[in-house]
Design an enzyme around this catalytic site. Structure first.
Site, PDB file in Angstrom:
ATOM      1  N   ASP A 336      44.843  47.424  27.834  1.00  0.00           N
ATOM      2  CA  ASP A 336      43.914  46.509  28.730  1.00  0.00           C
ATOM      3  C   ASP A 336      42.624  46.593  28.621  1.00  0.00           C
ATOM      4  O   ASP A 336      41.946  47.676  28.431  1.00  0.00           O
ATOM      5  CB  ASP A 336      44.439  46.843  30.269  1.00  0.00           C
ATOM      6  CG  ASP A 336      43.686  46.006  31.173  1.00  0.00           C
ATOM      7  OD1 ASP A 336      43.924  45.041  31.242  1.00  0.00           O
ATOM      8  OD2 ASP A 336      42.838  46.776  31.974  1.00  0.00           O
ATOM      9  N   GLU A 372      44.345  43.471  24.386  1.00  0.00           N
ATOM     10  CA  GLU A 372      43.844  42.483  25.060  1.00  0.00           C
ATOM     11  C   GLU A 372      42.572  42.304  24.587  1.00  0.00           C
ATOM     12  O   GLU A 372      41.540  43.113  25.071  1.00  0.00           O
ATOM     13  CB  GLU A 372      44.063  42.852  26.776  1.00  0.00           C
ATOM     14  CG  GLU A 372      43.378  41.690  27.460  1.00  0.00           C
ATOM     15  CD  GLU A 372      43.550  41.745  29.115  1.00  0.00           C
ATOM     16  OE1 GLU A 372      43.830  41.030  29.706  1.00  0.00           O
ATOM     17  OE2 GLU A 372      43.045  43.061  29.483  1.00  0.00           O
TER      18      GLU A 372
END
Length: 684
Positions: A336, A372
């Site tokens: 993330d 990401e």
């Protein structure tokens, strides 16, 4: 209870005569170990310090005991120090946590209305407690599947949401690790051709207090506090670790890998007003980026930013990754806000620090690493800039495919790049098409059904006046906003849905499906359902679109059987030896020109992939020739078989407008508006 020096191993280590405890702090003057027998607390001071590790061995205890730390040290928020011995702290290396037994207000380290005054109320009665575990488990013959990325189809899903409403899963297992590994679920994934599940965060997290105050919960789980601990609430049993391992073992037996979405960029301690749960009370300046010292750098948009440029933090993250690979047998990670992990001061460095540590680590050498590739810090958008062994969520692919299938002008050129692997993003840095994880939808945004059903977000249930969530959704409601009985609108939605799935499953790169898209799942227009732990987010198995799931399975089978869709080299890399490896054509059958690619009114294109020499994970093989006909126009278009590829008879194997259609084709073929057709012929 006898306490000796022990050793400086971090965390709680069960040994023959007791348990060794070790915790790191550069600012503590003393660290007290708190052992719990029910609500009774026994406190001992860790007797030894080696470097910045406080440690001690406690005899007569073992696995199952609850514990925490209290840290004596400076309380000086203006200078970045927040040690408060009245607040029970989680062990950063704890393998299991008991979640808070109440709301988090009592866990805040500062006094109400004054950041500079400490709150001296004891947090132990309601706070998180770490648990000593031994980790014993019989893995049997389980081994890493090591499925090549080029052969992978990833399915992003949520442990709870996947099965909490599944009638085929026993009620006591719904919404759990065991439920996810139930034979009914595995059979469904196998039918879709899925090779890996990518699970939304399963590290122990807590619910944000502002959500609890509104009667909501942190459903997605991006609020981590335990980097080693599986989220306890996803367990059907009292042993979440063994249950998680059992899930992995069963998924592996079904040919499915497990990828974890991990959150190392921030923690659940939030901004300067958040609770003191662990890192903040141990050594605030070491674990977080501070600016100024009383506040936190917020490159994550969540209130704080973990400082991976600090040695102790980098070690913690690397130890966590190795633990999940070695002890829990997971196959990879999706990171993330991964740009944050590569920041030195404010700059992003894809060659050093965290990325350098991962690159040289032998345990992580066979794992899948997916970034990401952005955060909200300065110059945070870094798509295409991660190291060579990394793949990335490709939002350029997402936006391009969405635009093309809503008849947006001047998108043909970008669409051509997207379906052939996004070479402008990845090729120059020496990466192959598997660097691109192709997605049309993900947990963050509209579902596929909502993408074709809504022009606007409908996030009222989130309690933020519909001001939250992405506004640039590239969606089109196909003629009516939300639910409708209009057969024309419904037919357009279905056709666009299948066309996007054709693009996704047959593009070069690594396809990722959003869990539930194959069922026709809707979130009722909510594109930011992070706090919706209810039927808005859960997969609805009561109204499954079986035809759509079958269509996905057909596309996955086509991809698996034909390596031309799974190439490990760029389409033009071997053009000297294979002159007709790839070709782009207008519907008229003539080759595309520079002017055609730039024509804002051009919305239809044919892609020819020669199958005589395909470079893939099987080596260099011979495959079928393929013609992919993409009609991004609102109206039907007749495509002529390009003379340059020969007039031999082709077989129509997929038509997104007529999913049951298969037939022999020669000369030309009609492609409905917003439709995709796949033609194939044997080599030779």
């Amino acid at each position: 209870m006898r306490v000796t020096r022990g050793h400086d191993t971090l965390g709680a280590t069960p040994e023959d005569a007791g348990v060794n405890f070790g915790v790191w702090s550069s600012v503590a003057t003393a660290v007290h170990l708190c052992l719990f027998d029910g609500d009774a607390e026994h406190i001992v001071e860790l007797p030894a310090r080696t470097g910045n590790v406080f440690h001690g061995h406690v005899e007569g205890i073992g696995a199952g005991i609850r514990y925490g730390f209290r840290v004596d040290g400076p309380w000086d928020p203006v200078r970045g120090h927040r040690c408060n011995p009245t607040k029970l702290l989680v062990d950063p290396y704890a393998r299991l946590l008991d979640p808070p037994r109440s709301d988090t207000r009592l866990l805040v380290g500062h006094a109400a209305g004054s950041l500079n005054r400490a709150d001296h109320r004891d947090s132990a009665p309601v706070g998180l407690r770490s648990v000593v575990v031994d980790g014993a488990f019989d893995w049997g013959e389980d081994r890493p599947l090591s499925i090549p990325l080029a052969d992978s189809i990833i399915y992003e899903t949520h442990v709870k949401g996947m099965t909490v409403a599944h009638p085929g899963v026993p009620e006591e297992l719904r919404g759990t690790y065991a439920g996810l590994a139930h034979p009914t679920v595995i059979e469904h994934l196998q039918g879709l051709g899925v090779t890996a599940v990518e699970l939304l965060p399963v590290h122990q997290f807590i619910h944000d207090q502002f959500l609890l105050d509104r009667g909501l919960r942190n459903y997605w789980g991006y609020n981590t506090i335990g980097f080693f601990a599986p989220h306890r609430q996803y367990a059907a049993t009292a042993d979440p670790i063994s249950e998680f391992k059992g899930m992995v073992r069963l998924l592996h037996a079904g040919g499915i890998e497990v990828i974890l979405d991990v959150v190392f960029n921030h923690t659940a301690e939030g901004n300067h007003l958040g609770p003191t749960l662990s890192f903040r009370g141990l050594d605030n300046k070491a674990y977080y980026r501070l600016d100024p010292p009383a506040h936190y750098v917020n490159w994550t948009g969540t209130g704080n930013t973990v400082d991976l440029s600090a040695d102790v933090v980098l070690r913690l993250v690397m130890d966590s990754l190795r633990y999940w690979v070695e002890e829990m047998h997971v196959d990879g990670f999706r990171f993330d806000l991964a740009t944050t992990l590569g920041r030195t001061h404010a700059d992003f460095d894809p060659l050093g620090g965290f990325f350098g540590a991962v690159a040289q680590d032998p345990v992580l050498g066979h794992t899948k690493l997916i970034a990401e590739p952005w955060d909200v810090g300065p110059n945070g958008y870094r798509v295409g800039q991660f190291p060579t062994r990394w793949s990335e969520w490709n939002d350029t692919y997402r936006d391009t495919v969405r635009d093309f299938w809503k008849a947006t002008p001047a998108t043909v050129g970008a669409f051509g790049d997207a379906v052939t692997g996004s070479s402008p993003l990845y090729e120059m840095s020496g990466r192959d098409p598997t660097a691109s994880v192709n997605l049309v939808t993900s947990h963050d945004g509209f579902t596929l059904r909502d993408l074709v059903s809504y022009d606007h977000t409908h996030n009222d249930a989130n309690g933020e006046s519909n001001h939250d969530g992405h506004q640039d959704n590239r969606s089109w409601n196909s003629g009516a906003e939300g639910p409708t009985d209009d057969p024309v609108v419904l037919e357009i939605r279905a056709r666009r849905t299948r066309a996007m799935l054709v693009s996704l499953l047959l593009s070069q790169g690594v396809p990722m499906l959003l869990g539930g898209d194959e069922l026709g799942r809707t979130q009722q227009g909510n594109n930011n359902a992070y706090n919706q732990d209810n039927d808005i987010s859960w997969l609805d198995w009561s109204s499954v679109d079986c035809g759509l799931a079958s269509f996905v399975g057909r596309l996955a089978t086509l991809r698996r059987r034909h390596p031309t869709f799974r190439r490990t080299a760029w389409l033009h890399e071997h053009a000297a030896a294979d002159r007709d490896l790839v070709g782009w054509f207008r519907p008229s059958g003539e080759e595309m020109t520079v002017e055609d690619w730039g024509d804002p009114n051009g919305r239809s294109v044919a892609l020819y992939l020669a199958g005589q020499v395909v470079h893939c994970t099987e080596g260099t093989v011979t495959d079928h020739d393929v013609l992919l006909l993409f009609n991004g126009d609102l109206h039907g278009v007749g495509f002529r078989i390009p003379p340059a590829v020969g007039h031999e008879e082709w077989t129509l194997v997929v038509d997104s407008a007529h999913p049951e259609r298969t037939e022999a084709v020669s000369g030309s073929v009609e492609v409905d508006g917003l439709g995709a057709v796949v033609l194939m012929r044997p080599p030779g």
